[in-house]
Design an enzyme around this catalytic site. Structure first.
Site, PDB file in Angstrom:
ATOM      1  CE1 TYR A 103      -3.015   3.151   0.695  1.00 35.61           C
ATOM      2  CE2 TYR A 103      -1.942   3.294   2.834  1.00 35.61           C
ATOM      3  CZ  TYR A 103      -2.766   3.843   1.869  1.00 35.61           C
ATOM      4  OH  TYR A 103      -3.339   5.077   2.068  1.00 35.61           O
ATOM      5  CE  LYS A 107      -2.989   6.281  -1.461  1.00 35.69           C
ATOM      6  NZ  LYS A 107      -3.896   7.306  -1.987  1.00 35.69           N
ATOM      7  CB  VAL A 152      -4.217  -2.755  23.916  1.00 32.17           C
ATOM      8  CG1 VAL A 152      -2.982  -1.870  24.053  1.00 32.17           C
ATOM      9  CG2 VAL A 152      -5.492  -1.971  24.246  1.00 32.17           C
TER      10      VAL A 152
END
Length: 326
Positions: free
Chosen positions: A142, A146, A206
């Site tokens: 990804y 970009k 978490v």
């Protein structure tokens, strides 16, 4: 530099950030056409007053003509995990699609572009806050796609005089009235936490509580989507022929995972159970932006920097979806 009303094409304008930017553009008096294939966006996300064309970014040549002043390009595949398992989709959509968009702009004589880039182009930074001069070393396809588009745009500026601004976002959050975040699948912390508050998820995970941060959890830079939208309008007015300006967008300060969970508990009034999981591979301890260049070159300053306000806006939007929630 023209600051009057413009006719604009917004690719990916039915998605989260694209819809909020399109709404701001309309409020500023611009004429907006949204091009979106609705693969991840929503028809309801297209603001009232915008023309809508259902199609891929590769269809831009069917829409663009000499009457358009600029393009704001949001259309992209954006799931980091999916980009690792299905990289060809990302190279096809993000890179090949952007190449065709640039060709369509060149053919139509549209010479201004604002591009939705990402902090993922930096990978795991050696220093924080991250400036635009930091090394670009994406850790997933990804981010790599970009970055490839950023290089493509730079070449277009040099060779063909394009005026372009790439805005590299950090963690976008919050909502703007009827326009907000509803990805499916969802991977961002704040909407995931709010799903727990809505009873749609049992607990929030978490990932790691032993990082070298004040409370042991990762620190991230959250920017309100409305602040982000204002930066796009400023970028339109400051794009210069032959220049590719790259600006980071963030608050310049980080909030930890635990701080986000605590703020969401206070905003929603829900306990939001949290479960500590092992660290995820590739998660840097701290990702915080330096937005000095955006301040200096665009005159941009974030105004909604309070974490509770960001979460409150996201919570109001999440509750408004009802049965339409993904």
């Amino acid at each position: 530099m023209s600051t009057g009303p413009k006719k604009l094409l917004v690719t990916g304008g039915a998605g989260y950030v694209g819809s909020v930017v399109a709404a701001h553009l309309l409020e500023a008096g611009h004429t907006v056409t949204v091009l979106d294939d609705l693969s991840t966006g929503f028809r309801a996300g297209v603001p009232e007053g915008a023309d809508f064309v259902e199609g891929r970014v590769q269809d831009a040549a069917k829409v663009l003509d000499g009457s358009y002043d600029a393009v704001l390009h949001f259309a992209a595949s954006s799931q980091v995990g999916e980009s690792v398992t299905n990289p060809e989709k990302y190279w096809r959509n993000n890179v090949a699609g952007s190449l065709e968009l640039l060709a369509a702009m060149r053919e139509a004589g549209v010479r201004t572009l604002v591009f939705s880039s990402t902090a993922a182009t930096y990978g795991e930074p050696a220093e924080v806050p991250i400036t635009e001069t930091a090394a670009t070393a994406p850790t997933n396809p990804y981010g790599a796609t970009k970055l490839a588009v950023d290089h493509m745009i730079a070449s277009e500026c040099v060779a063909h005089g394009l005026a372009a601004v790439s805005l590299r976002y950090f963690n976008v959050a919050g909502a703007y009235g009827a326009y907000g975040e509803r990805h499916n699948p969802e991977s961002h912390l704040i909407p995931l936490v709010l799903q727990v508050a809505q009873g749609r998820r049992a607990a929030i995970s978490v990932f790691g509580d032993d990082y070298p941060t004040p409370d042991g959890t990762c620190l991230r830079d959250y920017i309100h989507v409305a602040d982000l939208a204002r930066a796009h309008l400023l970028a339109l007015d400051h794009a210069a022929a032959g220049e590719h300006l790259i600006c980071n967008l963030g608050n310049g300060s980080g909030f930890s995972v635990r701080e986000v969970v605590e703020a969401a508990r206070a905003v929603t009034g829900h306990p939001i159970p949290a479960v500590t999981e092992p660290r995820r591979a590739g998660d840097p301890a701290v990702l915080v932006a330096s937005a000095d260049r955006a301040r200096e070159r665009l005159g941009w300053q974030p105004t909604r920097t309070d974490l509770a306000e960001i979460i409150r806006d996201a919570w109001t939007f999440a509750q408004s979806l009802g049965e339409d929630a993904p």
